[in-house]
Design a protein around this motif. Structure first.
Motif, PDB file in Angstrom:
ATOM      1  N   ILE A 106      28.102  88.805 -62.470  1.00 34.99           N
ATOM      2  CA  ILE A 106      29.289  89.620 -62.204  1.00 34.99           C
ATOM      3  C   ILE A 106      29.633  89.490 -60.723  1.00 34.99           C
ATOM      4  O   ILE A 106      28.748  89.509 -59.856  1.00 34.99           O
ATOM      5  N   VAL A 107      30.911  89.364 -60.438  1.00 34.01           N
ATOM      6  CA  VAL A 107      31.415  89.375 -59.068  1.00 34.01           C
ATOM      7  C   VAL A 107      32.334  90.577 -58.931  1.00 34.01           C
ATOM      8  O   VAL A 107      33.213  90.768 -59.772  1.00 34.01           O
ATOM      9  N   VAL A 108      32.143  91.384 -57.886  1.00 36.65           N
ATOM     10  CA  VAL A 108      32.954  92.592 -57.757  1.00 36.65           C
ATOM     11  C   VAL A 108      33.408  92.774 -56.318  1.00 36.65           C
ATOM     12  O   VAL A 108      32.655  92.548 -55.372  1.00 36.65           O
ATOM     13  N   GLY A 109      34.664  93.175 -56.167  1.00 37.02           N
ATOM     14  CA  GLY A 109      35.190  93.486 -54.846  1.00 37.02           C
ATOM     15  C   GLY A 109      34.634  94.813 -54.358  1.00 37.02           C
ATOM     16  O   GLY A 109      34.710  95.816 -55.068  1.00 37.02           O
ATOM     17  N   THR A 110      34.089  94.832 -53.148  1.00 40.29           N
ATOM     18  CA  THR A 110      33.471  96.045 -52.601  1.00 40.29           C
ATOM     19  C   THR A 110      34.422  96.847 -51.720  1.00 40.29           C
ATOM     20  O   THR A 110      34.030  97.843 -51.139  1.00 40.29           O
ATOM     21  N   GLY A 111      35.670  96.429 -51.631  1.00 41.91           N
ATOM     22  CA  GLY A 111      36.603  97.111 -50.757  1.00 41.91           C
ATOM     23  C   GLY A 111      36.718  96.385 -49.433  1.00 41.91           C
ATOM     24  O   GLY A 111      36.310  95.236 -49.318  1.00 41.91           O
ATOM     25  N   ALA A 158      44.470  92.440 -54.359  1.00 47.39           N
ATOM     26  CA  ALA A 158      43.235  91.751 -54.729  1.00 47.39           C
ATOM     27  C   ALA A 158      43.465  90.811 -55.912  1.00 47.39           C
ATOM     28  O   ALA A 158      44.287  91.077 -56.783  1.00 47.39           O
ATOM     29  N   SER A 159      42.704  89.728 -55.934  1.00 43.82           N
ATOM     30  CA  SER A 159      42.775  88.754 -57.016  1.00 43.82           C
ATOM     31  C   SER A 159      41.360  88.453 -57.490  1.00 43.82           C
ATOM     32  O   SER A 159      40.555  87.880 -56.752  1.00 43.82           O
ATOM     33  N   ALA A 160      41.037  88.837 -58.721  1.00 37.10           N
ATOM     34  CA  ALA A 160      39.713  88.541 -59.259  1.00 37.10           C
ATOM     35  C   ALA A 160      39.509  87.039 -59.415  1.00 37.10           C
ATOM     36  O   ALA A 160      38.389  86.543 -59.273  1.00 37.10           O
ATOM     37  N   ALA A 161      40.584  86.321 -59.696  1.00 41.32           N
ATOM     38  CA  ALA A 161      40.476  84.868 -59.808  1.00 41.32           C
ATOM     39  C   ALA A 161      40.013  84.265 -58.489  1.00 41.32           C
ATOM     40  O   ALA A 161      39.155  83.368 -58.458  1.00 41.32           O
ATOM     41  N   ALA A 162      40.576  84.754 -57.381  1.00 41.88           N
ATOM     42  CA  ALA A 162      40.162  84.255 -56.066  1.00 41.88           C
ATOM     43  C   ALA A 162      38.730  84.661 -55.751  1.00 41.88           C
ATOM     44  O   ALA A 162      37.950  83.867 -55.210  1.00 41.88           O
ATOM     45  N   LEU A 163      38.364  85.902 -56.072  1.00 42.13           N
ATOM     46  CA  LEU A 163      36.983  86.346 -55.856  1.00 42.13           C
ATOM     47  C   LEU A 163      36.010  85.478 -56.638  1.00 42.13           C
ATOM     48  O   LEU A 163      34.952  85.087 -56.124  1.00 42.13           O
ATOM     49  N   ALA A 164      36.342  85.192 -57.890  1.00 44.75           N
ATOM     50  CA  ALA A 164      35.464  84.378 -58.726  1.00 44.75           C
ATOM     51  C   ALA A 164      35.324  82.976 -58.160  1.00 44.75           C
ATOM     52  O   ALA A 164      34.215  82.414 -58.115  1.00 44.75           O
ATOM     53  N   ALA A 165      36.427  82.380 -57.727  1.00 42.98           N
ATOM     54  CA  ALA A 165      36.376  81.030 -57.173  1.00 42.98           C
ATOM     55  C   ALA A 165      35.565  80.995 -55.878  1.00 42.98           C
ATOM     56  O   ALA A 165      34.778  80.066 -55.648  1.00 42.98           O
ATOM     57  N   LEU A 166      35.737  82.005 -55.043  1.00 37.42           N
ATOM     58  CA  LEU A 166      34.973  82.083 -53.803  1.00 37.42           C
ATOM     59  C   LEU A 166      33.484  82.252 -54.098  1.00 37.42           C
ATOM     60  O   LEU A 166      32.632  81.612 -53.464  1.00 37.42           O
TER      61      LEU A 166
END
Length: 227
Positions: free
Chosen positions: A60-65, A178-186
C-alpha cells in the motif's frame, strides 16, 4: 508487484493500482466533504478496472499530507487497516511529493514550488529542485509571509492557484490536487531503485499535520465545591 495507492490529504479522493511498470487503473474525485464516503468505492473501482482483487495487492502507498485533520486521516487509517489485515507493507509518501512528481510529468521542469490550500488563509508548501528532490521540509505559512521566496518561481497546486498574486509563477497545466497514480509511480520507482535489501526512503504511515489541533484541554477548570 501490485501497489494500491491512496491519498485524501487534499480535496481529491484518489486511488490507483500500479504493477511496478505502469498504472493499471486510477480513480479521482474532488469533494472535500466526502473522503470517507468516496474512498472505498474508488478502491473497488480501480481493482475492478484492473481485473484484480484486494488479495492480489502486495503493498500500500499512502499520502501522509500535509493536509487537514479529518480528510487526511481517512486515507491513512484505510491504508493502515488494509495493510494490517492483509499483512502487507504500507509505504508513506509526502502528498506534496506526489503532486511534484505529477507536475513534472505535465511539463513543469527545473526548480519549482508546490502549494496546496491549508485553509485559514494559509498554504502547505515545499520547494523542489526537480520532480524527485524536495528542498527542505514541507511548511505551512500565510502566502504574504513567503512572497519573496516564491515570487516568479514556477508553481503548481491549488494553493498556488488560489494565491496566484503571490505565486506569480503559477502554471495552470499541472495537477492541482493529490494524484494516487503519481504516488504509485513514484513509490514503484523508489522500490526499484532500492532493490530487495535497500532503503527506499518511505515515511511511516503517520499524518503530517504541521499544525497543533484545534481542540485543547481548558487551562482553567471551573471548581464546584460540594455544599
Amino acid at each position: 508487484m501490485l501497489l494500491l495507492a491512496l491519498d485524501t490529504a487534499t480535496p481529491a479522493v484518489t486511488a490507483a493500482l500500479h504493477d511496478g511498470g505502469r498504472v493499471l487503473a486510477a480513480a479521482d474525485e474532488v469533494d472535500a466533504r466526502r473522503h470517507g464516503e468516496l474512498l472505498l468505492p474508488a478502491v473497488d473501482r480501480v481493482l475492478a478496472e484492473a481485473g484484480a482483487e484486494l488479495g492480489d495487492v502486495t503493498g500500500i502507498v499512502v499520502g501522509t499530507g500535509p493536509g487537514p485533520y479529518t480528510g487526511l486521516r481517512v486515507g491513512l487509517m484505510t491504508a493502515v487497516t488494509v495493510g494490517a489485515a492483509r499483512d502487507i507493507p504500507v509505504h508513506g509518501l509526502c502528498t506534496l511529493d506526489g503532486i511534484a512528481y505529477a507536475a513534472a510529468g505535465a511539463g513543469l521542469d527545473g526548480p519549482f514550488v508546490v502549494a496546496t490550500d491549508a485553509r485559514r488563509k494559509e498554504v502547505y508548501w515545499a520547494r523542489y529542485a526537480d520532480a524527485r528532490t524536495r528542498l527542505g521540509e514541507p511548511a505551512v505559512d500565510r502566502p504574504a509571509d513567503i512572497a519573496e521566496l516564491v515570487a516568479d518561481v514556477p508553481a503548481a497546486g491549488a494553493g498556488a492557484r488560489l494565491y496566484a498574486d503571490v505565486f506569480t509563477g503559477f502554471r495552470p497545466g499541472p495537477p492541482e490536487h493529490a494524484s494516487a497514480a503519481a504516488l504509485a509511480a513514484l513509490a514503484a520507482e523508489k522500490l526499484a531503485a532500492a532493490g530487495d535489501d535497500g532503503d527506499a526512503g518511505f515515511l511511516p504511515p503517520l499524518p503530517l499535520y504541521l499544525r497543533r489541533p484545534d481542540a485543547r484541554v481548558p487551562a482553567n477548570y471551573k471548581v464546584v465545591l460540594p455544599r
